[in-house]
Design an enzyme around this catalytic site. Sequence first.
Site, PDB file in Angstrom:
ATOM      1  N   SER A   1       0.825  -1.213   0.000  1.00 48.71           N
ATOM      2  CA  SER A   1       0.000   0.000   0.000  1.00 48.71           C
ATOM      3  C   SER A   1       0.861   1.265   0.000  1.00 48.71           C
ATOM      4  CB  SER A   1      -0.887   0.045   1.256  1.00 48.71           C
ATOM      5  OG  SER A   1      -1.834  -0.983   1.230  1.00 48.71           O
ATOM      6  N   ILE A   2       0.404   2.268  -0.738  1.00 41.48           N
ATOM      7  CA  ILE A   2       1.091   3.558  -0.718  1.00 41.48           C
ATOM      8  C   ILE A   2       1.067   4.110   0.713  1.00 41.48           C
ATOM      9  CG2 ILE A   2       0.959   5.938  -1.546  1.00 41.48           C
ATOM     10  CD1 ILE A   2      -0.005   4.811  -4.249  1.00 41.48           C
TER      11      ILE A   2
ATOM     12  N   ASP B   1     -14.580   3.108   8.739  1.00 42.26           N
ATOM     13  CA  ASP B   1     -15.151   3.029   7.390  1.00 42.26           C
ATOM     14  C   ASP B   1     -15.592   4.447   7.028  1.00 42.26           C
ATOM     15  OD1 ASP B   1     -16.804   2.864   5.194  1.00 42.26           O
ATOM     16  OD2 ASP B   1     -17.764   1.009   5.830  1.00 42.26           O
TER      17      ASP B   1
ATOM     18  N   ILE C   1      -7.193   6.565   0.335  1.00 42.19           N
ATOM     19  CA  ILE C   1      -8.413   5.754   0.230  1.00 42.19           C
ATOM     20  C   ILE C   1      -9.111   6.018  -1.096  1.00 42.19           C
ATOM     21  CG2 ILE C   1     -10.741   5.518   1.183  1.00 42.19           C
ATOM     22  CD1 ILE C   1      -9.526   6.107   3.956  1.00 42.19           C
TER      23      ILE C   1
ATOM     24  N   ALA D   1     -13.795   2.008  -6.447  1.00 40.94           N
ATOM     25  CA  ALA D   1     -14.842   2.025  -7.480  1.00 40.94           C
ATOM     26  C   ALA D   1     -15.148   0.573  -7.832  1.00 40.94           C
ATOM     27  CB  ALA D   1     -14.369   2.769  -8.720  1.00 40.94           C
TER      28      ALA D   1
ATOM     29  N   TYR E   1      -9.644   4.380 -16.570  1.00 42.64           N
ATOM     30  CA  TYR E   1      -9.729   4.995 -15.231  1.00 42.64           C
ATOM     31  C   TYR E   1     -11.160   5.504 -14.987  1.00 42.64           C
ATOM     32  CZ  TYR E   1      -7.585   6.890 -10.986  1.00 42.64           C
ATOM     33  OH  TYR E   1      -7.232   7.147  -9.675  1.00 42.64           O
TER      34      TYR E   1
ATOM     35  N   LYS F   1     -11.455  11.574  -8.904  1.00 45.45           N
ATOM     36  CA  LYS F   1     -10.180  12.237  -8.544  1.00 45.45           C
ATOM     37  C   LYS F   1     -10.233  13.732  -8.866  1.00 45.45           C
ATOM     38  CE  LYS F   1      -7.653   8.772  -6.939  1.00 45.45           C
ATOM     39  NZ  LYS F   1      -7.505   8.578  -5.491  1.00 45.45           N
TER      40      LYS F   1
ATOM     41  N   THR G   1      -0.299  -2.184  -6.519  1.00 41.10           N
ATOM     42  CA  THR G   1      -0.821  -2.370  -5.160  1.00 41.10           C
ATOM     43  C   THR G   1      -2.039  -3.287  -5.236  1.00 41.10           C
ATOM     44  OG1 THR G   1      -2.304  -0.477  -5.340  1.00 41.10           O
ATOM     45  CG2 THR G   1      -0.098  -0.026  -4.469  1.00 41.10           C
TER      46      THR G   1
HETATM   47  P1  NDP Z   1      -4.446  -0.136  -1.575  1.00 42.68           P
HETATM   48  O1  NDP Z   1      -5.374  -1.164  -2.113  1.00 42.68           O
HETATM   49  O2  NDP Z   1      -3.241  -0.604  -0.869  1.00 42.68           O
HETATM   50  O3  NDP Z   1      -5.238   0.883  -0.635  1.00 42.68           O
HETATM   51  C1  NDP Z   1      -6.570   1.282  -0.872  1.00 42.68           C
HETATM   52  C2  NDP Z   1      -7.166   1.522   0.478  1.00 42.68           C
HETATM   53  O4  NDP Z   1      -8.494   2.095   0.386  1.00 42.68           O
HETATM   54  C3  NDP Z   1      -7.314   0.244   1.272  1.00 42.68           C
HETATM   55  O5  NDP Z   1      -6.465   0.275   2.392  1.00 42.68           O
HETATM   56  C4  NDP Z   1      -8.773   0.258   1.686  1.00 42.68           C
HETATM   57  O6  NDP Z   1      -8.955  -0.055   3.046  1.00 42.68           O
HETATM   58  C5  NDP Z   1      -9.154   1.701   1.542  1.00 42.68           C
HETATM   59  N1  NDP Z   1     -10.610   1.813   1.527  1.00 42.68           N
HETATM   60  C6  NDP Z   1     -11.472   1.402   0.556  1.00 42.68           C
HETATM   61  N2  NDP Z   1     -12.734   1.620   0.949  1.00 42.68           N
HETATM   62  C7  NDP Z   1     -12.672   2.181   2.188  1.00 42.68           C
HETATM   63  C8  NDP Z   1     -13.649   2.634   3.129  1.00 42.68           C
HETATM   64  N3  NDP Z   1     -14.963   2.563   2.873  1.00 42.68           N
HETATM   65  N4  NDP Z   1     -13.223   3.147   4.321  1.00 42.68           N
HETATM   66  C9  NDP Z   1     -11.913   3.229   4.594  1.00 42.68           C
HETATM   67  N5  NDP Z   1     -10.934   2.812   3.753  1.00 42.68           N
HETATM   68  C10 NDP Z   1     -11.323   2.296   2.558  1.00 42.68           C
HETATM   69  O7  NDP Z   1      -4.067   0.756  -2.852  1.00 42.68           O
HETATM   70  P2  NDP Z   1      -3.151   2.022  -3.107  1.00 42.68           P
HETATM   71  O8  NDP Z   1      -2.119   2.143  -2.067  1.00 42.68           O
HETATM   72  O9  NDP Z   1      -2.772   1.928  -4.527  1.00 42.68           O
HETATM   73  O10 NDP Z   1      -4.207   3.233  -2.970  1.00 42.68           O
HETATM   74  C11 NDP Z   1      -4.064   4.332  -2.077  1.00 42.68           C
HETATM   75  C12 NDP Z   1      -4.459   5.618  -2.792  1.00 42.68           C
HETATM   76  O11 NDP Z   1      -3.499   5.890  -3.801  1.00 42.68           O
HETATM   77  C13 NDP Z   1      -5.813   5.611  -3.493  1.00 42.68           C
HETATM   78  O12 NDP Z   1      -6.437   6.859  -3.302  1.00 42.68           O
HETATM   79  C14 NDP Z   1      -5.433   5.448  -4.953  1.00 42.68           C
HETATM   80  O13 NDP Z   1      -6.426   5.959  -5.815  1.00 42.68           O
HETATM   81  C15 NDP Z   1      -4.172   6.273  -4.971  1.00 42.68           C
HETATM   82  N6  NDP Z   1      -3.313   6.080  -6.136  1.00 42.68           N
HETATM   83  C16 NDP Z   1      -2.807   4.844  -6.431  1.00 42.68           C
HETATM   84  C17 NDP Z   1      -1.975   4.662  -7.530  1.00 42.68           C
HETATM   85  C18 NDP Z   1      -1.433   3.315  -7.878  1.00 42.68           C
HETATM   86  O14 NDP Z   1      -0.906   3.167  -8.995  1.00 42.68           O
HETATM   87  N7  NDP Z   1      -1.491   2.326  -7.018  1.00 42.68           N
HETATM   88  C19 NDP Z   1      -1.627   5.800  -8.408  1.00 42.68           C
HETATM   89  C20 NDP Z   1      -2.181   7.057  -7.981  1.00 42.68           C
HETATM   90  C21 NDP Z   1      -3.001   7.174  -6.889  1.00 42.68           C
HETATM   91  P3  NDP Z   1      -9.112  -1.573   3.560  1.00 42.68           P
HETATM   92  O15 NDP Z   1      -7.892  -2.203   3.065  1.00 42.68           O
HETATM   93  O16 NDP Z   1      -9.151  -1.426   5.041  1.00 42.68           O
HETATM   94  O17 NDP Z   1     -10.361  -2.065   2.908  1.00 42.68           O
HETATM   95  C1  N5H Z   2      -5.689   3.699 -15.638  1.00 41.68           C
HETATM   96  C2  N5H Z   2      -5.497   2.908 -14.605  1.00 41.68           C
HETATM   97  C3  N5H Z   2      -5.887   1.472 -14.613  1.00 41.68           C
HETATM   98  C4  N5H Z   2      -7.414   1.276 -14.543  1.00 41.68           C
HETATM   99  C5  N5H Z   2      -8.084   1.795 -13.315  1.00 41.68           C
HETATM  100  C6  N5H Z   2      -7.774   1.533 -12.049  1.00 41.68           C
HETATM  101  C7  N5H Z   2      -8.347   2.182 -10.894  1.00 41.68           C
HETATM  102  C8  N5H Z   2      -7.995   1.900  -9.656  1.00 41.68           C
HETATM  103  C9  N5H Z   2      -8.489   2.619  -8.450  1.00 41.68           C
HETATM  104  C10 N5H Z   2      -9.508   1.910  -7.581  1.00 41.68           C
HETATM  105  C11 N5H Z   2      -9.307   2.440  -6.169  1.00 41.68           C
HETATM  106  C12 N5H Z   2      -9.377   0.394  -7.617  1.00 41.68           C
HETATM  107  C13 N5H Z   2     -10.533  -0.327  -6.981  1.00 41.68           C
HETATM  108  O1  N5H Z   2     -11.460   0.256  -6.428  1.00 41.68           O
HETATM  109  C14 N5H Z   2     -10.459  -1.832  -7.014  1.00 41.68           C
HETATM  110  C15 N5H Z   2     -11.716  -2.510  -6.454  1.00 41.68           C
HETATM  111  O2  N5H Z   2     -12.768  -2.469  -7.393  1.00 41.68           O
HETATM  112  C16 N5H Z   2     -11.394  -4.009  -6.152  1.00 41.68           C
HETATM  113  N1  N5H Z   2     -10.328  -4.160  -5.152  1.00 41.68           N
HETATM  114  C17 N5H Z   2     -10.579  -4.295  -3.818  1.00 41.68           C
HETATM  115  O3  N5H Z   2     -11.714  -4.271  -3.349  1.00 41.68           O
HETATM  116  C18 N5H Z   2      -9.368  -4.415  -2.897  1.00 41.68           C
HETATM  117  C19 N5H Z   2      -9.472  -5.746  -2.173  1.00 41.68           C
HETATM  118  C20 N5H Z   2      -9.366  -3.214  -1.939  1.00 41.68           C
HETATM  119  C21 N5H Z   2      -8.239  -3.241  -0.931  1.00 41.68           C
HETATM  120  O4  N5H Z   2      -9.195  -2.074  -2.766  1.00 41.68           O
HETATM  121  C22 N5H Z   2      -9.778  -0.895  -2.390  1.00 41.68           C
HETATM  122  N2  N5H Z   2      -9.528   0.123  -3.197  1.00 41.68           N
HETATM  123  O5  N5H Z   2     -10.455  -0.798  -1.384  1.00 41.68           O
HETATM  124  C23 N5H Z   2      -4.949   3.477 -13.321  1.00 41.68           C
HETATM  125  C24 N5H Z   2      -3.607   2.915 -12.906  1.00 41.68           C
HETATM  126  C25 N5H Z   2      -2.596   3.099 -14.014  1.00 41.68           C
HETATM  127  C26 N5H Z   2      -3.121   3.652 -11.615  1.00 41.68           C
HETATM  128  C27 N5H Z   2      -3.950   3.365 -10.377  1.00 41.68           C
HETATM  129  C28 N5H Z   2      -4.032   1.953  -9.917  1.00 41.68           C
HETATM  130  C29 N5H Z   2      -4.570   4.400  -9.784  1.00 41.68           C
HETATM  131  C30 N5H Z   2      -5.353   4.373  -8.513  1.00 41.68           C
HETATM  132  O6  N5H Z   2      -6.054   5.364  -8.241  1.00 41.68           O
HETATM  133  O7  N5H Z   2      -5.249   3.411  -7.734  1.00 41.68           O
END
Ligand code: NDP
Ligand code: N5H
Length: 257
Positions: free
Chosen positions: A20-21, A67, A95, A98, A158, A165, A196
């Site tokens: 996780s970030i 939450d 957080i 989608a 996306y 966003k 991630t």
């Molecule tokens: P992770 O999956 O590690 O983290 C996503 C987090 O969102 C999880 O810890 C999850 O919590 C939390 N979350 C989802 N629903 C809820 C809720 N209802 N209440 C509280 N927490 C919630 O992914 P990333 O580290 O990639 O994502 C962290 C942020 O970075 C996001 O905003 C993402 O859009 C952003 N980001 C990510 C990029 C990437 O390439 N990975 C690029 C740019 C931005 P839980 O685990 O407890 O369910």
């Molecule tokens: C252009 C891209 C690739 C396509 C889009 C990706 C979007 C990702 C963001 C969201 C947060 C992902 C998401 O909600 C996944 C869920 O539907 C299913 N996953 C889960 O439920 C897991 C178990 C939990 C921990 O995840 C969450 N979020 O709660 C974008 C990429 C190039 C960059 C990227 C990945 C951006 C981003 O915002 O994360």
Amino acid sequence: MNFSLEGRTYVVMGVANKRSIAWGIARSLHEAGARLIFTYANDRFEQPVKDLAETLEGQNALFYECDVTNDQEVSNTFAKIKQDVGTIHGLAHCIAFANKEDLQGEFVDTSRDGFLLAHNISSYSLVVTAKAAAPLMTEGGGIVTLTYLGGERVVKNYNVMGVAKASLDASMKYLANDLGKHGVRVNAISAGPIRTLSAKGIGDFNSVLKKIEEEAPLRRTITQEEVGDSAYYLLSDLSRGVTGEIIHVDAGYNILG
Ligand code: NDP
Ligand code: N5H
């Protein structure tokens, strides 16, 4: 000026696992001497977060379930934090969510429920947590959220998350304006793609990473540690004159036409 975070307390929201970030941010803040408070969405992530925090030497972390879709839970969480530690100095909001079906195909097909869900968890959550957290920042503070280039321009797949966003980015700026008079700064980091849990299962993620390696000015992708260090900058006095800003930690990819 001393840029150590010794004696300061930060809330980190959104650690799901070691990729996780939010975990990259937690490590940077820990290395700078901060005390950490972790929140997780539900008890499924309680033990994993506690196990990870155990690996931070000398860290006496606190943990709360929060939450962000539940107003009462958000206000109870910060009431408990106030009771347990008093003052906090900052918050990292990492957080987003989608529905998977809304992260493929065409944006025009997004359902009302899917649109509202993405905006609720990924954008409004910053507003509700900032409102609850800011009163605890009695010595001033910083709030950092995580955004992505897909909120500034159209990025394939996306879709609804890009629109959420864009809303998050605007919310960050309005919050910066409201909270600045209380000494609270609000900024965002626009991270380049990182593998991630959220990115898992997203089709074509490898080709997204490959494109960055080939085209970004630095010819490489970025790491959680690099985001963590920029969050440290934004949450410390190093950035004391900066608010309402989006810093791209993306190997320079966003400057390309
Ligand atoms: P992770 O999956 O590690 O983290 C996503 C987090 O969102 C999880 O810890 C999850 O919590 C939390 N979350 C989802 N629903 C809820 C809720 N209802 N209440 C509280 N927490 C919630 O992914 P990333 O580290 O990639 O994502 C962290 C942020 O970075 C996001 O905003 C993402 O859009 C952003 N980001 C990510 C990029 C990437 O390439 N990975 C690029 C740019 C931005 P839980 O685990 O407890 O369910
Ligand atoms: C252009 C891209 C690739 C396509 C889009 C990706 C979007 C990702 C963001 C969201 C947060 C992902 C998401 O909600 C996944 C869920 O539907 C299913 N996953 C889960 O439920 C897991 C178990 C939990 C921990 O995840 C969450 N979020 O709660 C974008 C990429 C190039 C960059 C990227 C990945 C951006 C981003 O915002 O994360």
